[in-house]
Design a protein around this motif. Structure first.
Motif, mmCIF file in Angstrom:
data_model
loop_
_atom_site.group_PDB
_atom_site.id
_atom_site.type_symbol
_atom_site.label_atom_id
_atom_site.label_comp_id
_atom_site.label_asym_id
_atom_site.label_seq_id
_atom_site.Cartn_x
_atom_site.Cartn_y
_atom_site.Cartn_z
ATOM 1 N N UNK A 28 -47.892 56.883 57.074
ATOM 2 C CA UNK A 28 -46.987 57.067 58.212
ATOM 3 C C UNK A 28 -47.348 56.079 59.303
ATOM 4 N N UNK A 29 -46.514 56.032 60.343
ATOM 5 C CA UNK A 29 -46.823 55.257 61.537
ATOM 6 C C UNK A 29 -46.224 55.992 62.727
ATOM 7 N N UNK A 30 -46.962 56.033 63.829
ATOM 8 C CA UNK A 30 -46.426 56.628 65.050
ATOM 9 C C UNK A 30 -45.681 55.567 65.841
ATOM 10 N N UNK A 31 -44.759 56.016 66.703
ATOM 11 C CA UNK A 31 -43.862 55.034 67.310
ATOM 12 C C UNK A 31 -44.517 54.171 68.372
ATOM 13 N N UNK A 32 -45.770 54.436 68.737
ATOM 14 C CA UNK A 32 -46.459 53.513 69.619
ATOM 15 C C UNK A 32 -46.936 52.274 68.862
ATOM 16 N N UNK A 33 -46.790 52.264 67.529
ATOM 17 C CA UNK A 33 -47.132 51.100 66.706
ATOM 18 C C UNK A 33 -45.890 50.426 66.128
ATOM 19 N N UNK A 34 -44.732 50.736 66.714
ATOM 20 C CA UNK A 34 -43.485 50.103 66.296
ATOM 21 C C UNK A 34 -42.684 49.718 67.526
ATOM 22 N N UNK A 35 -41.721 48.851 67.342
ATOM 23 C CA UNK A 35 -40.744 48.557 68.395
ATOM 24 C C UNK A 35 -39.352 48.714 67.802
ATOM 25 N N UNK A 36 -38.443 49.170 68.646
ATOM 26 C CA UNK A 36 -37.068 49.416 68.231
ATOM 27 C C UNK A 36 -36.202 48.231 68.639
ATOM 28 N N UNK A 37 -35.288 47.845 67.780
ATOM 29 C CA UNK A 37 -34.326 46.807 68.096
ATOM 30 C C UNK A 37 -32.928 47.262 67.757
ATOM 31 N N UNK A 38 -31.959 46.586 68.319
ATOM 32 C CA UNK A 38 -30.582 46.935 68.012
ATOM 33 C C UNK A 38 -29.617 46.168 68.876
ATOM 34 N N UNK A 39 -28.360 46.181 68.458
ATOM 35 C CA UNK A 39 -27.366 45.365 69.138
ATOM 36 C C UNK A 39 -25.973 45.804 68.720
ATOM 37 N N UNK A 40 -25.015 45.584 69.606
ATOM 38 C CA UNK A 40 -23.609 45.743 69.263
ATOM 39 C C UNK A 40 -23.034 44.351 69.017
ATOM 40 N N UNK A 41 -22.407 44.180 67.862
ATOM 41 C CA UNK A 41 -21.766 42.918 67.513
ATOM 42 C C UNK A 41 -20.257 43.129 67.584
ATOM 43 N N UNK A 42 -19.552 42.232 68.256
ATOM 44 C CA UNK A 42 -18.099 42.322 68.353
ATOM 45 C C UNK A 42 -17.467 41.151 67.596
ATOM 46 N N UNK A 43 -16.301 41.400 67.004
ATOM 47 C CA UNK A 43 -15.637 40.387 66.187
ATOM 48 C C UNK A 43 -14.340 39.918 66.838
ATOM 49 N N UNK A 44 -14.159 38.605 66.891
ATOM 50 C CA UNK A 44 -12.851 38.047 67.231
ATOM 51 C C UNK A 44 -12.455 37.064 66.134
#
Length: 433
Positions: free
Chosen positions: A160-176
Protein backbone atom coordinates in the motif's frame (compact mmCIF):
# COMPACT_ATOMS: atom_id res chain seq x y z
CA UNK A 1 -41.09 15.89 -12.37
CA UNK A 2 -37.96 16.37 -10.25
CA UNK A 3 -37.14 13.58 -7.82
CA UNK A 4 -34.93 14.63 -4.90
CA UNK A 5 -33.54 12.69 -1.98
CA UNK A 6 -31.44 14.57 0.54
CA UNK A 7 -28.91 12.39 2.27
CA UNK A 8 -27.34 12.94 5.65
CA UNK A 9 -24.49 10.55 6.23
CA UNK A 10 -23.47 9.73 9.78
CA UNK A 11 -20.50 7.52 10.65
CA UNK A 12 -21.19 4.18 12.33
CA UNK A 13 -21.00 4.09 16.10
CA UNK A 14 -17.41 4.23 17.26
CA UNK A 15 -16.03 5.40 13.93
CA UNK A 16 -13.66 8.33 13.67
CA UNK A 17 -15.39 11.40 12.29
CA UNK A 18 -12.21 13.02 10.95
CA UNK A 19 -9.67 11.14 8.87
CA UNK A 20 -6.36 12.99 8.51
CA UNK A 21 -4.69 13.19 5.13
CA UNK A 22 -1.93 10.78 6.09
CA UNK A 23 -4.51 8.07 6.71
CA UNK A 24 -5.85 7.88 3.18
CA UNK A 25 -4.51 4.79 1.44
CA UNK A 26 -3.98 4.88 -2.32
CA UNK A 27 -3.80 1.84 -4.55
CA UNK A 28 -3.57 1.21 -8.24
CA UNK A 29 -2.43 -1.33 -10.79
CA UNK A 30 -2.41 -2.08 -14.49
CA UNK A 31 -4.08 -5.38 -15.37
CA UNK A 32 -2.52 -6.50 -18.63
CA UNK A 33 -3.83 -9.19 -20.98
CA UNK A 34 -1.32 -11.46 -22.69
CA UNK A 35 -1.41 -12.74 -26.27
CA UNK A 36 -3.98 -15.36 -25.20
CA UNK A 37 -6.16 -12.77 -23.45
CA UNK A 38 -5.39 -13.93 -19.90
CA UNK A 39 -4.93 -11.26 -17.22
CA UNK A 40 -1.89 -10.60 -15.05
CA UNK A 41 -0.79 -7.80 -12.74
CA UNK A 42 1.79 -5.64 -14.51
CA UNK A 43 4.45 -3.87 -12.44
CA UNK A 44 7.24 -1.69 -13.80
CA UNK A 45 9.16 1.35 -12.63
CA UNK A 46 6.89 3.54 -14.75
CA UNK A 47 3.67 1.79 -13.61
CA UNK A 48 4.11 0.19 -10.16
CA UNK A 49 1.37 -2.10 -8.83
CA UNK A 50 0.31 -1.01 -5.35
CA UNK A 51 -2.36 -2.67 -3.21
CA UNK A 52 -3.13 -5.59 -5.52
CA UNK A 53 -2.22 -9.12 -4.39
CA UNK A 54 -3.45 -11.34 -7.22
CA UNK A 55 -5.70 -11.46 -10.29
CA UNK A 56 -8.00 -14.20 -11.54
CA UNK A 57 -10.98 -14.93 -13.79
CA UNK A 58 -14.24 -15.41 -11.90
CA UNK A 59 -17.00 -17.96 -12.41
CA UNK A 60 -18.88 -15.30 -14.38
CA UNK A 61 -15.95 -14.49 -16.68
CA UNK A 62 -14.94 -11.23 -14.98
CA UNK A 63 -11.48 -10.09 -13.90
CA UNK A 64 -11.09 -10.20 -10.11
CA UNK A 65 -8.29 -8.22 -8.44
CA UNK A 66 -7.62 -9.31 -4.83
CA UNK A 67 -6.47 -6.48 -2.58
CA UNK A 68 -3.60 -6.60 -0.12
CA UNK A 69 -4.06 -6.26 3.66
CA UNK A 70 -4.50 -2.56 4.48
CA UNK A 71 -5.44 -1.65 0.92
CA UNK A 72 -8.85 -3.26 1.48
CA UNK A 73 -9.95 -0.56 3.95
CA UNK A 74 -13.32 1.16 3.31
CA UNK A 75 -13.25 2.67 -0.16
CA UNK A 76 -13.76 6.40 -0.69
CA UNK A 77 -13.13 6.57 -4.42
CA UNK A 78 -12.83 4.06 -7.25
CA UNK A 79 -11.12 4.79 -10.57
CA UNK A 80 -11.07 2.66 -13.70
CA UNK A 81 -10.04 2.99 -17.33
CA UNK A 82 -9.60 0.59 -20.20
CA UNK A 83 -6.38 1.39 -22.03
CA UNK A 84 -6.20 2.95 -25.45
CA UNK A 85 -5.74 -0.46 -27.11
CA UNK A 86 -9.04 -1.79 -25.73
CA UNK A 87 -10.83 1.50 -26.33
CA UNK A 88 -9.75 1.36 -29.97
CA UNK A 89 -11.62 -1.95 -30.24
CA UNK A 90 -14.75 -0.56 -28.61
CA UNK A 91 -14.25 -2.30 -25.26
CA UNK A 92 -15.52 -0.62 -22.09
CA UNK A 93 -14.87 -1.52 -18.43
CA UNK A 94 -17.00 -1.41 -15.27
CA UNK A 95 -16.14 -2.48 -11.73
CA UNK A 96 -17.62 -3.34 -8.34
CA UNK A 97 -15.86 -3.65 -4.99
CA UNK A 98 -16.77 -6.96 -3.34
CA UNK A 99 -15.21 -7.37 0.11
CA UNK A 100 -11.44 -7.43 -0.27
CA UNK A 101 -11.49 -7.63 -4.06
CA UNK A 102 -12.54 -5.56 -7.06
CA UNK A 103 -14.36 -7.29 -9.92
CA UNK A 104 -13.95 -5.80 -13.41
CA UNK A 105 -16.46 -6.50 -16.17
CA UNK A 106 -15.71 -5.79 -19.83
CA UNK A 107 -18.27 -4.89 -22.49
CA UNK A 108 -17.68 -5.25 -26.24
CA UNK A 109 -19.51 -2.58 -28.22
CA UNK A 110 -18.79 -4.26 -31.55
CA UNK A 111 -20.37 -7.52 -30.38
CA UNK A 112 -23.03 -5.72 -28.28
CA UNK A 113 -22.51 -7.76 -25.17
CA UNK A 114 -20.26 -8.36 -22.22
CA UNK A 115 -16.98 -10.23 -22.50
CA UNK A 116 -16.74 -13.62 -20.79
CA UNK A 117 -13.06 -14.31 -20.21
CA UNK A 118 -13.71 -18.03 -19.75
CA UNK A 119 -14.23 -18.18 -23.51
CA UNK A 120 -11.25 -18.21 -25.87
CA UNK A 121 -13.08 -16.25 -28.59
CA UNK A 122 -13.90 -13.51 -26.06
CA UNK A 123 -10.34 -13.47 -24.69
CA UNK A 124 -9.09 -12.86 -28.23
CA UNK A 125 -10.82 -9.46 -28.15
CA UNK A 126 -8.71 -8.24 -25.19
CA UNK A 127 -5.33 -9.72 -26.06
CA UNK A 128 -2.38 -7.37 -25.54
CA UNK A 129 -4.67 -4.73 -23.98
CA UNK A 130 -5.01 -3.55 -20.40
CA UNK A 131 -7.21 -2.01 -17.72
CA UNK A 132 -6.02 0.51 -15.12
CA UNK A 133 -7.69 0.29 -11.73
CA UNK A 134 -7.18 2.62 -8.78
CA UNK A 135 -8.78 3.55 -5.50
CA UNK A 136 -8.55 5.70 -2.42
CA UNK A 137 -9.41 4.04 0.89
CA UNK A 138 -9.72 5.48 4.39
CA UNK A 139 -7.95 4.37 7.54
CA UNK A 140 -9.21 5.38 11.01
CA UNK A 141 -7.20 8.08 12.77
CA UNK A 142 -6.33 5.62 15.53
CA UNK A 143 -4.52 3.34 13.09
CA UNK A 144 -0.80 3.05 13.76
CA UNK A 145 1.85 3.78 11.14
CA UNK A 146 1.13 1.72 8.04
CA UNK A 147 3.81 -0.54 6.57
CA UNK A 148 3.94 0.06 2.82
CA UNK A 149 5.42 -3.39 2.19
CA UNK A 150 7.76 -2.24 -0.57
CA UNK A 151 8.29 -5.12 -3.05
CA UNK A 152 6.26 -7.39 -0.74
CA UNK A 153 4.61 -9.07 -3.75
CA UNK A 154 7.47 -8.80 -6.24
CA UNK A 155 9.51 -6.06 -7.85
CA UNK A 156 7.58 -2.75 -7.96
CA UNK A 157 4.64 -4.47 -6.22
CA UNK A 158 3.89 -2.90 -2.84
CA UNK A 159 1.29 -3.57 -0.17
CA UNK A 160 0.00 0.00 0.00
CA UNK A 161 0.93 3.67 0.00
CA UNK A 162 -0.46 6.55 2.05
CA UNK A 163 -1.39 9.73 0.26
CA UNK A 164 1.44 11.74 1.80
CA UNK A 165 3.70 9.69 -0.54
CA UNK A 166 1.70 10.48 -3.67
CA UNK A 167 0.61 13.54 -5.61
CA UNK A 168 -2.68 13.97 -7.42
CA UNK A 169 -2.94 15.32 -10.95
CA UNK A 170 -5.79 16.07 -13.26
CA UNK A 171 -7.17 18.36 -15.90
CA UNK A 172 -10.21 19.23 -17.98
CA UNK A 173 -9.58 18.96 -21.71
CA UNK A 174 -11.93 20.77 -24.10
CA UNK A 175 -12.35 19.98 -27.80
CA UNK A 176 -12.88 22.34 -30.71
CA UNK A 177 -12.53 21.86 -34.45
CA UNK A 178 -8.75 22.23 -34.19
CA UNK A 179 -8.34 19.62 -31.47
CA UNK A 180 -7.98 19.43 -27.67
CA UNK A 181 -6.82 22.19 -25.35
CA UNK A 182 -6.51 22.69 -21.59
CA UNK A 183 -9.58 24.31 -20.05
CA UNK A 184 -8.51 26.06 -16.83
CA UNK A 185 -10.07 28.91 -14.88
CA UNK A 186 -10.81 29.81 -11.23
CA UNK A 187 -13.19 26.85 -10.88
CA UNK A 188 -11.30 24.33 -13.05
CA UNK A 189 -7.70 23.85 -12.00
CA UNK A 190 -5.24 21.83 -14.05
CA UNK A 191 -2.53 20.13 -12.00
CA UNK A 192 0.45 18.24 -13.40
CA UNK A 193 0.13 18.98 -17.13
CA UNK A 194 2.05 21.40 -19.35
CA UNK A 195 0.27 21.01 -22.70
CA UNK A 196 -2.11 18.86 -24.72
CA UNK A 197 -2.22 18.04 -28.41
CA UNK A 198 -2.70 15.23 -30.92
CA UNK A 199 -0.29 12.32 -31.11
CA UNK A 200 1.28 10.88 -34.26
CA UNK A 201 -1.41 8.16 -34.31
CA UNK A 202 -4.43 10.40 -33.73
CA UNK A 203 -4.87 10.11 -29.97
CA UNK A 204 -5.10 12.88 -27.39
CA UNK A 205 -1.58 13.43 -26.06
CA UNK A 206 -1.17 15.19 -22.71
CA UNK A 207 2.40 15.98 -21.67
CA UNK A 208 2.93 15.89 -17.93
CA UNK A 209 4.52 18.86 -16.20
CA UNK A 210 8.23 18.72 -15.40
CA UNK A 211 7.23 18.28 -11.73
CA UNK A 212 5.09 15.23 -12.51
CA UNK A 213 7.21 13.29 -14.98
CA UNK A 214 7.00 10.37 -12.60
CA UNK A 215 5.69 6.85 -12.01
CA UNK A 216 1.94 6.43 -12.49
CA UNK A 217 -0.22 4.73 -9.83
CA UNK A 218 -3.75 5.53 -11.04
CA UNK A 219 -5.06 6.76 -14.38
CA UNK A 220 -8.51 7.61 -15.77
CA UNK A 221 -10.06 9.33 -18.78
CA UNK A 222 -13.76 10.26 -18.52
CA UNK A 223 -15.67 11.96 -21.35
CA UNK A 224 -18.22 14.46 -20.04
CA UNK A 225 -21.97 14.38 -20.60
CA UNK A 226 -21.69 16.06 -24.02
CA UNK A 227 -19.38 13.37 -25.39
CA UNK A 228 -21.15 10.50 -23.64
CA UNK A 229 -24.46 11.72 -25.11
CA UNK A 230 -22.86 11.41 -28.55
CA UNK A 231 -21.71 7.87 -27.80
CA UNK A 232 -18.01 8.71 -27.41
CA UNK A 233 -15.97 6.67 -24.91
CA UNK A 234 -12.27 6.78 -24.04
CA UNK A 235 -9.32 4.66 -23.00
CA UNK A 236 -6.08 5.88 -21.43
CA UNK A 237 -2.45 4.76 -21.52
CA UNK A 238 0.47 6.52 -19.82
CA UNK A 239 4.22 6.65 -19.46
CA UNK A 240 6.15 8.78 -16.99
CA UNK A 241 6.27 11.53 -19.64
CA UNK A 242 2.83 11.60 -21.22
CA UNK A 243 -0.75 10.35 -21.16
CA UNK A 244 -2.50 9.12 -24.33
CA UNK A 245 -6.26 8.79 -24.82
CA UNK A 246 -7.94 6.91 -27.64
CA UNK A 247 -11.51 8.04 -28.37
CA UNK A 248 -14.04 5.57 -29.77
CA UNK A 249 -17.38 6.38 -31.37
CA UNK A 250 -19.94 3.76 -30.32
CA UNK A 251 -22.50 5.24 -32.73
CA UNK A 252 -20.17 4.65 -35.67
CA UNK A 253 -18.45 1.55 -34.21
CA UNK A 254 -14.97 2.88 -34.89
CA UNK A 255 -11.97 4.47 -33.26
CA UNK A 256 -11.51 8.18 -33.89
CA UNK A 257 -8.36 9.61 -35.43
CA UNK A 258 -7.99 13.24 -34.36
CA UNK A 259 -5.61 13.94 -37.23
CA UNK A 260 -8.74 13.89 -39.40
CA UNK A 261 -10.88 17.03 -39.51
CA UNK A 262 -14.15 15.06 -39.54
CA UNK A 263 -13.18 13.20 -36.36
CA UNK A 264 -12.16 16.40 -34.60
CA UNK A 265 -15.54 17.90 -35.48
CA UNK A 266 -17.24 14.75 -34.12
CA UNK A 267 -16.01 15.59 -30.60
CA UNK A 268 -15.93 19.40 -30.84
CA UNK A 269 -18.30 21.69 -28.99
CA UNK A 270 -18.50 24.76 -26.78
CA UNK A 271 -19.02 22.50 -23.75
CA UNK A 272 -17.37 19.32 -25.02
CA UNK A 273 -14.91 18.17 -22.37
CA UNK A 274 -12.97 15.20 -21.05
CA UNK A 275 -11.82 14.74 -17.45
CA UNK A 276 -8.32 13.31 -16.99
CA UNK A 277 -7.16 12.18 -13.57
CA UNK A 278 -4.04 10.45 -12.26
CA UNK A 279 -1.92 9.77 -9.17
CA UNK A 280 1.87 9.83 -9.21
CA UNK A 281 4.39 8.39 -6.77
CA UNK A 282 6.18 11.02 -4.68
CA UNK A 283 8.27 9.06 -2.19
CA UNK A 284 8.85 5.43 -3.12
CA UNK A 285 12.47 4.21 -3.25
CA UNK A 286 13.46 2.94 -6.67
CA UNK A 287 10.78 4.82 -8.63
CA UNK A 288 10.87 8.03 -10.61
CA UNK A 289 9.08 10.28 -8.12
CA UNK A 290 7.05 13.46 -8.63
CA UNK A 291 7.88 16.76 -6.99
CA UNK A 292 5.56 18.22 -4.36
CA UNK A 293 6.44 21.74 -5.51
CA UNK A 294 3.06 23.14 -6.62
CA UNK A 295 4.71 25.44 -9.22
CA UNK A 296 1.55 27.52 -9.11
CA UNK A 297 0.49 28.91 -12.51
CA UNK A 298 3.81 27.83 -14.02
CA UNK A 299 2.21 26.52 -17.22
CA UNK A 300 -0.53 29.12 -17.49
CA UNK A 301 -3.28 30.64 -15.34
CA UNK A 302 -4.60 27.89 -13.02
CA UNK A 303 -2.27 25.36 -14.66
CA UNK A 304 -0.04 24.15 -11.84
CA UNK A 305 3.05 21.97 -11.90
CA UNK A 306 2.13 19.68 -9.02
CA UNK A 307 0.55 19.59 -5.56
CA UNK A 308 1.72 19.57 -1.97
CA UNK A 309 0.49 16.89 0.46
CA UNK A 310 -2.95 17.86 1.71
CA UNK A 311 -3.54 20.49 -0.98
CA UNK A 312 -5.86 18.21 -2.97
CA UNK A 313 -8.92 16.68 -1.38
CA UNK A 314 -10.20 13.42 -2.87
CA UNK A 315 -13.84 12.53 -2.26
CA UNK A 316 -16.24 9.96 -3.57
CA UNK A 317 -19.48 8.10 -3.07
CA UNK A 318 -21.62 5.28 -4.39
CA UNK A 319 -24.92 6.29 -5.96
CA UNK A 320 -27.40 3.44 -6.00
CA UNK A 321 -30.84 3.06 -7.49
CA UNK A 322 -33.79 1.93 -5.41
CA UNK A 323 -35.37 -1.45 -6.11
CA UNK A 324 -38.72 -0.18 -4.83
CA UNK A 325 -38.86 3.44 -5.95
CA UNK A 326 -37.60 5.92 -8.49
CA UNK A 327 -35.12 7.79 -6.31
CA UNK A 328 -31.36 7.41 -6.48
CA UNK A 329 -29.57 7.56 -3.15
CA UNK A 330 -26.06 7.99 -1.80
CA UNK A 331 -24.78 4.88 -0.07
CA UNK A 332 -22.30 4.30 2.72
CA UNK A 333 -21.69 0.81 4.05
CA UNK A 334 -19.08 -1.46 5.63
CA UNK A 335 -16.88 -1.48 2.52
CA UNK A 336 -17.30 2.12 1.38
CA UNK A 337 -17.51 5.67 2.63
CA UNK A 338 -19.33 8.66 1.16
CA UNK A 339 -17.72 12.09 1.36
CA UNK A 340 -18.34 15.37 -0.39
CA UNK A 341 -22.01 14.69 -1.20
CA UNK A 342 -24.96 16.61 0.25
CA UNK A 343 -27.76 15.21 -1.94
CA UNK A 344 -28.59 13.31 -5.10
CA UNK A 345 -31.59 13.83 -7.38
CA UNK A 346 -33.03 13.45 -10.86
CA UNK A 347 -33.52 16.72 -12.72
CA UNK A 348 -36.14 17.83 -15.24
CA UNK A 349 -34.06 16.42 -18.11
CA UNK A 350 -33.81 12.96 -16.58
CA UNK A 351 -30.16 13.32 -15.56
CA UNK A 352 -28.60 12.30 -12.26
CA UNK A 353 -27.56 15.38 -10.26
CA UNK A 354 -25.19 15.33 -7.27
CA UNK A 355 -24.90 18.36 -4.99
CA UNK A 356 -21.63 18.78 -3.13
CA UNK A 357 -21.34 19.44 0.58
CA UNK A 358 -20.42 23.03 1.41
CA UNK A 359 -16.85 22.25 2.50
CA UNK A 360 -16.10 20.65 -0.86
CA UNK A 361 -17.01 23.52 -3.15
CA UNK A 362 -13.48 24.79 -3.84
CA UNK A 363 -13.42 24.27 -7.58
CA UNK A 364 -12.51 21.00 -9.24
CA UNK A 365 -9.45 19.36 -10.76
CA UNK A 366 -11.15 16.24 -12.13
CA UNK A 367 -14.20 14.09 -11.61
CA UNK A 368 -14.68 10.38 -12.31
CA UNK A 369 -17.62 8.01 -12.74
CA UNK A 370 -17.36 4.21 -12.82
CA UNK A 371 -20.29 1.96 -13.74
CA UNK A 372 -20.81 -1.21 -11.71
CA UNK A 373 -20.71 -4.66 -13.29
CA UNK A 374 -24.50 -4.88 -13.56
CA UNK A 375 -24.64 -1.59 -15.49
CA UNK A 376 -21.78 -2.72 -17.71
CA UNK A 377 -24.01 -5.55 -19.01
CA UNK A 378 -25.87 -2.80 -20.89
CA UNK A 379 -22.72 -0.84 -21.73
CA UNK A 380 -23.94 2.00 -19.51
CA UNK A 381 -21.52 4.92 -19.16
CA UNK A 382 -21.95 8.04 -17.04
CA UNK A 383 -20.66 11.38 -18.33
CA UNK A 384 -20.20 14.21 -15.81
CA UNK A 385 -20.45 17.96 -16.30
CA UNK A 386 -20.09 20.77 -13.78
CA UNK A 387 -18.03 19.48 -10.90
CA UNK A 388 -18.51 22.53 -8.68
CA UNK A 389 -21.56 22.98 -6.49
CA UNK A 390 -23.47 20.49 -8.64
CA UNK A 391 -22.34 17.74 -10.97
CA UNK A 392 -24.82 16.37 -13.50
CA UNK A 393 -24.49 12.95 -15.13
CA UNK A 394 -25.89 11.65 -18.38
CA UNK A 395 -26.21 7.87 -18.41
CA UNK A 396 -25.97 6.30 -21.85
CA UNK A 397 -26.36 2.67 -22.86
CA UNK A 398 -24.20 1.69 -25.81
CA UNK A 399 -26.25 -1.51 -26.09
CA UNK A 400 -29.48 0.49 -26.55
CA UNK A 401 -27.61 3.24 -28.44
CA UNK A 402 -29.26 6.05 -26.50
CA UNK A 403 -29.10 8.11 -23.33
CA UNK A 404 -31.34 7.12 -20.43
CA UNK A 405 -34.08 9.35 -19.05
CA UNK A 406 -34.35 8.64 -15.33
CA UNK A 407 -37.88 10.07 -15.24
CA UNK A 408 -39.03 7.12 -17.35
CA UNK A 409 -39.98 3.96 -15.52
CA UNK A 410 -38.60 1.69 -18.26
CA UNK A 411 -35.19 3.34 -18.02
CA UNK A 412 -35.18 3.24 -14.23
CA UNK A 413 -35.87 -0.50 -14.42
CA UNK A 414 -32.46 -0.95 -16.07
CA UNK A 415 -30.88 0.53 -12.95
CA UNK A 416 -32.78 -1.50 -10.36
CA UNK A 417 -30.86 -4.70 -10.82
CA UNK A 418 -28.93 -6.05 -7.86
CA UNK A 419 -25.55 -4.35 -7.69
CA UNK A 420 -26.43 -1.48 -10.02
CA UNK A 421 -24.54 1.63 -8.95
CA UNK A 422 -22.31 4.45 -10.12
CA UNK A 423 -19.02 5.13 -8.30
CA UNK A 424 -18.54 8.90 -8.44
CA UNK A 425 -15.48 10.81 -7.29
CA UNK A 426 -13.67 14.13 -7.38
CA UNK A 427 -10.27 15.67 -6.80
CA UNK A 428 -10.56 19.28 -5.67
CA UNK A 429 -8.23 21.99 -4.44
CA UNK A 430 -8.43 21.96 -0.66
CA UNK A 431 -9.72 25.07 1.13
CA UNK A 432 -7.17 27.88 0.92
CA UNK A 433 -5.47 26.58 -2.27
Amino acid sequence: MVLVLLVTLAPPAGADTVIPTDRSVVGGCLVRFDAAGRPSLSATQARPCIGARAVSISATGDVVVSLTPGADAPQARLMLSADSTLAGRGILAGATRVGSSIAIRLYDDRRTGRIDLRRADHRSRVRSGGVSIGWVATQPARTNALDPGVDAYGRYRDRLVTDDRTVVGGCVIRFNANGPWIHANPTHHCTGARRVGISADGRVELTFSDEQRASVITLTADPDETLVSRGVVAGATASTRALYVRLYDTAGNRALDLRRSADRIRVAGSMSNMWLSWTKSAGRPGLTNASTDPATDRYGPYVHGSATPGSVRQAGCQVRFSASGAEPYAYEGPGSTCTGVASVSVDARGRLVVTASARDVQGVIATTAVSSRALTDYGIRAGASGGGWTTSYVLRSTKLDRSLDLRRRSDRELLRRSGSLIEIGWSRPAAGR
